[in-house]
Design a protein around this motif. Structure first.
Motif, PDB file in Angstrom:
ATOM      1  N   ILE A  46       0.833  -1.199   0.000  1.00 49.04           N
ATOM      2  CA  ILE A  46       0.000   0.000   0.000  1.00 49.04           C
ATOM      3  C   ILE A  46       0.873   1.256   0.000  1.00 49.04           C
ATOM      4  CG2 ILE A  46      -1.841   1.245   1.187  1.00 49.04           C
ATOM      5  CD1 ILE A  46      -2.625  -1.507   0.065  1.00 49.04           C
ATOM      6  N   THR A  47       0.577   2.189  -0.924  1.00 54.41           N
ATOM      7  CA  THR A  47       1.379   3.409  -1.035  1.00 54.41           C
ATOM      8  C   THR A  47       0.642   4.651  -0.558  1.00 54.41           C
ATOM      9  OG1 THR A  47       0.653   3.713  -3.331  1.00 54.41           O
ATOM     10  CG2 THR A  47       2.686   2.465  -2.968  1.00 54.41           C
ATOM     11  N   ALA A  48      -0.674   4.565  -0.306  1.00 52.69           N
ATOM     12  CA  ALA A  48      -1.433   5.718   0.198  1.00 52.69           C
ATOM     13  C   ALA A  48      -1.323   5.779   1.717  1.00 52.69           C
ATOM     14  CB  ALA A  48      -2.894   5.616  -0.221  1.00 52.69           C
ATOM     15  N   ASP A  49      -1.502   6.985   2.283  1.00 48.19           N
ATOM     16  CA  ASP A  49      -1.454   7.120   3.739  1.00 48.19           C
ATOM     17  C   ASP A  49      -2.482   6.221   4.405  1.00 48.19           C
ATOM     18  OD1 ASP A  49       0.585   8.927   3.659  1.00 48.19           O
ATOM     19  OD2 ASP A  49      -0.700  10.691   3.768  1.00 48.19           O
ATOM     20  N   SER A  50      -3.697   6.227   3.892  1.00 45.22           N
ATOM     21  CA  SER A  50      -4.766   5.363   4.394  1.00 45.22           C
ATOM     22  C   SER A  50      -5.686   5.065   3.218  1.00 45.22           C
ATOM     23  CB  SER A  50      -5.540   6.038   5.531  1.00 45.22           C
ATOM     24  OG  SER A  50      -6.582   5.206   6.001  1.00 45.22           O
ATOM     25  N   ARG A  68      -3.412   0.777   6.052  1.00 43.43           N
ATOM     26  CA  ARG A  68      -2.404   1.815   6.221  1.00 43.43           C
ATOM     27  C   ARG A  68      -1.292   1.725   5.188  1.00 43.43           C
ATOM     28  NH1 ARG A  68      -0.849   0.659  12.361  1.00 43.43           N
ATOM     29  NH2 ARG A  68      -0.341  -1.298  11.342  1.00 43.43           N
ATOM     30  N   GLU A  69      -0.593   2.839   5.032  1.00 43.62           N
ATOM     31  CA  GLU A  69       0.581   2.877   4.166  1.00 43.62           C
ATOM     32  C   GLU A  69       1.599   1.846   4.645  1.00 43.62           C
ATOM     33  OE1 GLU A  69       3.923   6.066   2.527  1.00 43.62           O
ATOM     34  OE2 GLU A  69       2.779   6.489   4.345  1.00 43.62           O
ATOM     35  N   GLY A  70       2.147   1.112   3.705  1.00 40.77           N
ATOM     36  CA  GLY A  70       3.151   0.122   4.045  1.00 40.77           C
ATOM     37  C   GLY A  70       2.601  -1.257   4.296  1.00 40.77           C
ATOM     38  N   VAL A 103      -4.482   1.941  -8.140  1.00 43.76           N
ATOM     39  CA  VAL A 103      -3.573   3.091  -8.246  1.00 43.76           C
ATOM     40  C   VAL A 103      -2.665   3.180  -7.026  1.00 43.76           C
ATOM     41  CG1 VAL A 103      -3.482   5.617  -8.363  1.00 43.76           C
ATOM     42  CG2 VAL A 103      -5.183   4.351  -9.704  1.00 43.76           C
ATOM     43  N   TYR A 104      -3.173   2.740  -5.863  1.00 41.18           N
ATOM     44  CA  TYR A 104      -2.436   2.915  -4.615  1.00 41.18           C
ATOM     45  C   TYR A 104      -1.850   1.604  -4.094  1.00 41.18           C
ATOM     46  CZ  TYR A 104      -5.107   7.206  -4.916  1.00 41.18           C
ATOM     47  OH  TYR A 104      -5.658   8.388  -5.354  1.00 41.18           O
ATOM     48  N   ILE A 105      -1.720   0.628  -4.982  1.00 37.00           N
ATOM     49  CA  ILE A 105      -1.145  -0.659  -4.590  1.00 37.00           C
ATOM     50  C   ILE A 105      -0.034  -1.008  -5.564  1.00 37.00           C
ATOM     51  CG2 ILE A 105      -1.562  -3.102  -4.173  1.00 37.00           C
ATOM     52  CD1 ILE A 105      -4.461  -2.441  -3.606  1.00 37.00           C
ATOM     53  N   THR A 106       1.165  -1.149  -5.043  1.00 39.69           N
ATOM     54  CA  THR A 106       2.298  -1.560  -5.865  1.00 39.69           C
ATOM     55  C   THR A 106       2.424  -3.074  -5.789  1.00 39.69           C
ATOM     56  OG1 THR A 106       3.478   0.516  -5.473  1.00 39.69           O
ATOM     57  CG2 THR A 106       4.782  -1.376  -6.198  1.00 39.69           C
TER      58      THR A 106
END
Length: 682
Positions: A46-50, A68-70, A103-106
């Protein structure tokens, strides 16, 4: 890869399911993004803050959780939202599932095996952990096979440890947090004004037991970023570098510097120098300063211009707490100005950074509180300080915040090192990780007044007393109950005029707070001669002629004639003779739509007096709208996760399989009913 059962194995069932899905979608009841193809699971970061997790693909669908991010998640399927955007179906927090924007998941390729438990050496390493820890550790292991995880046995009972850390004033949370993060324990909340009491200035209030448990639960940190809360923070120059430190301080005032005594200083250079002198991890130092002082560095603790404390600095807020005569900043600067240990007074910026690090290194790093987790929660016995004491901060999420900041300093090259994480284990822990509470709204579910018209309560009314007795003359056949709430956002049920029957009559008055939590007051009424029975031959008494199940003892009506059913159809099905019926909402207003769970039914006799009152139960209808739809699935799922309060009639209705519990089995039964694959017995 785990085997998946496919609907394609049964063509007839596949056809029926597709037909059911198309039909229910057309009716606006449910849209289910089924996957009938084999999917190779992937790992995502996860790359977004939340990041919100939603019930279905697309931002128009309700959020059922967040990540959560990370966080490391398992991608178990893919689907497209109506706007064409790609969404991943993810498994997170152990076993929870939902959809999140790609978009927010690598997506990352695992660099090592063992995620399925096949790595024998790794399994031996984690054998000492409870089962509820292992799957997350295995997932992290697939990314970073060199990392080592060591169980630290506290020997403490989990519930007792949470209670000790939740003592008033020991664990605080921002006053701006949602209400479920804030405590209503004695001394923490003012029920008369519906406000929380500041315990370290107005900005900090007592943390709730639920959020304290969440941040204490080591399983809350088992992802690729937050696990750094368990990393030993002694200085290791081979791992902690100036480049890594610069990544940590990026975007903060610590990227700059200061001038004093004719010299120019760079914050990163100073922090690295101090790390070498004190043995303190420079990443921890930067994370602490960022949390204590703020991203922009505008705190009065380091301005040097605080009135009465000019020329003093305290970068770590050592000794900073509010007193009757000082703010927290003033108390910290007063400490900085005293001559003594750790090179005080701290009348230069360099000296304050060095002295604060010396204080922390000597009192925590070398005293068995050598991780960010143990800095906040002193739960491992040591010869220096008693358990639950000598804790650096009161902010219950402080260690979590610092861990996330510190983790940013470890790039992929540094993460390839054999890092070691010491992870606490408690006795009698819950079987699964603690769920972070999300509920909001006023918790005030207390009454300001309660009365029975014309008669006295025993004992006299007190907002915290929940049971009362009332004695009335033997010829009294009904009583009228009045009540008022303390908080205007709450609502009360159980007021009105009620008939008296033989024996002691018990009348519940239920207050529901804005956040859904309920408090029940009970009034026990008996005649002076023990209570006289109402004459069953009373010509004014109403009777019912209905196939629905009406329980006088439980005060419920079940077995509705059909679903949905309008209020007028429902009243007709009651077959009231010599009287009438009213259908009300749970808050006591006239019900004009469909009849569903939580509706109140009042039976009036021929004289127009309330003869009986019942609550409707429609199994599968957990939100009270009189229909069984995907909205009920969402509400029950959120109830199981502790995100909403399912109680009373709504909890009964959620138990669709009637086994006395609300579990995923009920979700499955309701989903199958929505798809036309089964029915829910009413």
């Amino acid at each position: 890869m785990k085997k998946r059962w496919s609907f394609l194995h049964n063509p007839i069932l596949t056809f029926l399911l597709i037909l059911a899905i198309l039909t229910t979608s057309t009716l606006g009841i449910l849209t289910v993004p089924f996957s009938v193809h084999a999917y190779t699971e992937k790992i995502g970061y996860i790359t977004a803050d939340s990041l919100n997790v939603r019930s279905e693909p697309g931002t128009s669908n309700p959020a059922i959780g967040s990540v959560r991010e990370g966080a490391v998640v398992t991608i178990i399927d893919e689907a497209y939202a109506p706007d064409g955007a790609l969404w991943y179906k993810i498994r997170y927090n152990g076993s929870q599932e939902g959809y999140a924007s790609s978009v927010y998941i690598t997506v990352r390729e695992p660099s090592g095996g063992g995620g399925d438990g096949s790595d024998g050496d790794f399994e031996s390493m984690i054998a000492g952990f409870p089962e509820s820890y292992k799957q997350d550790l295995r997932t992290i292991h697939t990314y970073y096979p060199k990392w080592r995880f060591i169980p630290v046995y506290t020997g403490l009972d989990w519930n007792e440890a949470v209670s000790q850390e939740n003592v008033l004033g020991k664990s605080l949370i921002s006053a701006n947090s949602v209400s479920s993060w804030k405590s209503t324990q004695p001394g923490a909340y003012d029920w008369d004004t519906s406000t929380w009491r500041g315990l370290d200035g107005a900005a900090w209030v007592q943390a709730s037991r639920e959020i304290t448990a969440y941040f204490m639960d080591p399983r809350s940190y088992l992802d690729a970023n937050y696990i750094f809360v368990f990393l030993d923070y002694a200085y290791d120059p081979s791992v902690q570098t100036l480049d890594g430190l610069r990544r940590i301080v990026a975007g903060t005032f610590l990227t700059g510097g200061f001038s004093e005594n004719g010299m120019d200083y760079s914050y990163p250079d100073v922090i690295m120098e101090v790390a070498a002198q004190t043995g303190m991890n420079p990443y921890v130092m930067a994370s602490m300063i960022r949390v204590e002082i703020g991203v922009n560095g505008t705190s009065g603790s380091i301005s040097g211009t605080e009135p009465g404390y000019e020329g003093l600095y305290n970068y770590y807020n050592v000794g900073a707490y509010a007193t009757e005569s000082m703010t927290a900043i003033q108390r910290g600067l007063w400490y900085a100005g005293q001559s003594g240990s750790y090179n005080r007074p701290w009348n230069t910026r360099y000296g304050a950074i060095l002295g604060g690090a010396q204080s922390y290194a000597q009192n925590y790093v070398t005293k068995a509180q050598n991780t960010l987790y143990l800095k906040k929660f002193n739960v491992v016995s040591n010869p220096y300080y008693p358990l639950y004491t000598h804790q650096y901060m009161t902010n219950v999420q402080g260690a979590s915040t610092e861990a996330n900041v510190m983790a940013r300093g470890y790039d992929e090259v540094m993460r390839d090192a054999p890092l070691t994480f010491a992870i606490p284990v408690y006795e009698n822990m819950p079987e699964s990780a603690t769920v972070r509470p999300t509920g909001d709204g006023s918790p005030n579910n207390k009454l300001a007044s309660l009365s029975v018209n014309g008669y006295s309560l025993t004992p006299a009314f007190n907002t915290d007393t929940l049971e009362y007795d009332v004695v009335v003359p033997g010829d009294v056949t009904s009583v009228t109950i009045d009540a008022a709430v303390k908080d205007g956002s709450a609502w009360v049920s159980g007021t009105g005029t009620y008939p008296l029957h033989a024996g002691v009559n018990t009348f519940p008055v239920v207050v529901t707070a804005q956040n859904g939590q309920q408090r029940t007051y009970q009034i026990h009424v008996a005649g002076s001669n023990g209570g006289q029975p109402v004459d069953p031959g009373d010509p004014s008494a109403a009777t019912l002629n209905t196939s629905m199940r009406v329980s006088a003892s439980a005060g419920t009506i079940e077995g509705l004639p059909k679903t949905p059913v309008s209020a007028s159809e429902f009243v007709a099905a009651l077959g009231v003779q010599n009287g009438s019926a009213q259908v009300l909402t749970a808050s006591g207003e006239a019900q004009n739509g469909n009849v569903g769970t939580g509706n109140i039914v009042r039976i009036l006799n021929a004289s127009g007096n309330v003869q009986a009152q019942y609550t409707v139960i429609l199994y599968g209808d957990a939100n009270g709208d009189g229909r069984i739809t995907s909205a009920d699935l969402l509400r029950i799922q959120r109830g199981i996760l502790g995100m909403v309060n399912l109680s009373g009639a709504y909890r009964t209705a959620a138990d669709a399989n009637r086994d006395g519990r609300v579990t995923s089995a009920d979700l499955l039964r309701i989903q199958r009913a929505i798809l036309g694959m089964t029915t829910i017995a009413q």
